[in-house]
Design a protein around this motif. Sequence first.
Motif, PDB file in Angstrom:
ATOM      1  N   THR A 141       0.862  -1.183   0.000  1.00 15.66           N
ATOM      2  CA  THR A 141       0.000   0.000   0.000  1.00 15.66           C
ATOM      3  C   THR A 141       0.894   1.227   0.000  1.00 15.66           C
ATOM      4  O   THR A 141       1.715   1.404   0.906  1.00 15.66           O
ATOM      5  CB  THR A 141      -0.916   0.029   1.234  1.00 15.66           C
ATOM      6  N   THR A 143       1.922   5.092   0.510  1.00 13.00           N
ATOM      7  CA  THR A 143       1.546   6.072   1.522  1.00 13.00           C
ATOM      8  C   THR A 143       2.167   7.426   1.225  1.00 13.00           C
ATOM      9  O   THR A 143       3.175   7.524   0.516  1.00 13.00           O
ATOM     10  CB  THR A 143       2.005   5.624   2.923  1.00 13.00           C
ATOM     11  N   GLU A 162      -2.048   9.865   3.193  1.00 14.26           N
ATOM     12  CA  GLU A 162      -2.691   9.347   1.986  1.00 14.26           C
ATOM     13  C   GLU A 162      -2.328   7.872   1.799  1.00 14.26           C
ATOM     14  O   GLU A 162      -1.197   7.459   2.075  1.00 14.26           O
ATOM     15  CB  GLU A 162      -2.230  10.153   0.779  1.00 14.26           C
ATOM     16  N   PHE A 163      -3.297   7.089   1.326  1.00 11.55           N
ATOM     17  CA  PHE A 163      -3.094   5.670   1.093  1.00 11.55           C
ATOM     18  C   PHE A 163      -3.549   5.303  -0.323  1.00 11.55           C
ATOM     19  O   PHE A 163      -4.612   5.743  -0.764  1.00 11.55           O
ATOM     20  CB  PHE A 163      -3.889   4.829   2.094  1.00 11.55           C
ATOM     21  N   SER A 164      -2.754   4.474  -0.995  1.00 13.05           N
ATOM     22  CA  SER A 164      -3.101   4.010  -2.342  1.00 13.05           C
ATOM     23  C   SER A 164      -2.728   2.535  -2.482  1.00 13.05           C
ATOM     24  O   SER A 164      -1.552   2.178  -2.414  1.00 13.05           O
ATOM     25  CB  SER A 164      -2.365   4.835  -3.395  1.00 13.05           C
ATOM     26  N   PRO A 165      -3.757   1.666  -2.671  1.00 15.67           N
ATOM     27  CA  PRO A 165      -5.189   1.978  -2.688  1.00 15.67           C
ATOM     28  C   PRO A 165      -5.700   2.326  -1.290  1.00 15.67           C
ATOM     29  O   PRO A 165      -4.983   2.152  -0.308  1.00 15.67           O
ATOM     30  CB  PRO A 165      -5.807   0.660  -3.192  1.00 15.67           C
ATOM     31  N   GLY A 166      -6.948   2.802  -1.242  1.00 15.94           N
ATOM     32  CA  GLY A 166      -7.533   3.194   0.029  1.00 15.94           C
ATOM     33  C   GLY A 166      -7.676   2.024   0.996  1.00 15.94           C
ATOM     34  O   GLY A 166      -7.756   0.863   0.588  1.00 15.94           O
ATOM     35  N   SER A 196     -13.617   7.039   1.240  1.00 16.68           N
ATOM     36  CA  SER A 196     -12.888   6.132   0.356  1.00 16.68           C
ATOM     37  C   SER A 196     -11.724   5.437   1.052  1.00 16.68           C
ATOM     38  O   SER A 196     -11.189   4.460   0.533  1.00 16.68           O
ATOM     39  CB  SER A 196     -12.343   6.904  -0.845  1.00 16.68           C
ATOM     40  N   THR A 198      -8.850   6.693   1.330  1.00 16.12           N
ATOM     41  CA  THR A 198      -7.600   7.103   0.694  1.00 16.12           C
ATOM     42  C   THR A 198      -6.872   8.174   1.496  1.00 16.12           C
ATOM     43  O   THR A 198      -5.681   8.408   1.279  1.00 16.12           O
ATOM     44  CB  THR A 198      -7.841   7.632  -0.724  1.00 16.12           C
ATOM     45  N   GLN A 199      -7.582   8.837   2.400  1.00 11.47           N
ATOM     46  CA  GLN A 199      -6.949   9.851   3.241  1.00 11.47           C
ATOM     47  C   GLN A 199      -7.480   9.756   4.664  1.00 11.47           C
ATOM     48  O   GLN A 199      -8.630   9.376   4.903  1.00 11.47           O
ATOM     49  CB  GLN A 199      -7.187  11.260   2.698  1.00 11.47           C
TER      50      GLN A 199
END
Length: 401
Positions: A141, A143, A162-166, A196, A198-199
């Motif tokens: 993930t 960040t 922030e995270f990707s993906p959420g 989401s 994501t944040q």
Amino acid sequence: MALSGCGDKKSGTTAAWASPDASSSALPGASSSASGGSITESADAPITLSVTPAAGKKDVPVSAEIGVSLTGAKVTAVSLKDSAGKVVGGELRDDGTSWVPASTLKAKTAYAATVTATTSSGLTKTATTTFTTMGAPAKKTGTGLYLFDNRTYGVAMPVVVEFSPGIKKADRAAVEKRMFVETSPAQPGVWSWTSSGTQAYYRAKEHWQTGTTLKVRIAVGGLPTGGGRYGDRDRGATAKIGRDLEMKVDNATKKMTVTQDGKVVRTALVSLGRKSKPSVSGNMVVMDKLADTVFDTTDTDGAAGYQTKIQYAQRVTWSGQYVHSAPWSVGSQGRTNVSHGCVNVSPSNAKWLFDNTLIGDPITVTGTGVKLAYGDGWTPWNVSWAEFLKGSALPVPDSLK
């Protein structure tokens, strides 16, 4: 001091990290142990003690904590060493349930932990365990942390991760427990997630006090984040909060009023978004500053799009609303809304604002009839405190409600 993932501290700061000790982390009044490992007692005592990871466990995530289950005593010392004998610093959580290493552990490495618990009468119990960490995960993930070392920010600067993906709801509590914020002077706050995942934002009930130091550790390196993924790395920063400067824009008067430490220091005529491209109303934060840039909407608007050179642009939403210099609309400023959603000001006012604002300064726009969407920018101040608390994945202490 002990660690609190939610940031509620009795001692005057939110969750703090201790410096690594030469041999162990001495923790007055706490406890711990190792399930399956060796246990020694100085005398018969009503102490029950177990720890994790279990002795001999393999493929342990590099985010591992030394988990503690204890009654009848308090942890007084914890030592964690790798196979080369190097000591790992760390600190016990406030609730005494685990000891958190001060940095991500090394992959494919054997570790030995020793925990000592002591009763009020001085009887002790010691537990040891050994475990081996896993190798590099196949999926990670990504960040991000919107806070940088040695920077000064405005009083409304949230800690933004922030995270990707959420991160899915079921996995947010475990992640949130590994996000630590220390404030000095103490202003306990709470994490809150966007829908989401994501944040996540961290803020206190009110804006930060001028002169506050923010020390942040997002300790998610190697942490299971759901779906077979693991956090890419730990992130951290220590930053300062500057003077209290706030911008308020009123569509009814077409005017911006700027205050610093409660006193009006500037007023500026504005032109907001036209009817077809209205500005949003809400409590926003300066997210980025660009002395020179080009606004290009041709990708989204096609033939109706435009490319325009812009000076002194300050972003306030992800959707593309800025405060910026607009010499072409000076005649309309204070009278009519003609922009594409941005806050237009004169070149002289735009330069003054650019020279005097900080990322994290609050800007409030009222009277446009269109509400700011949560997550369109750094928006934790655009909801009530009670509503913000609902976004926490962990129980919120009563003292913060």
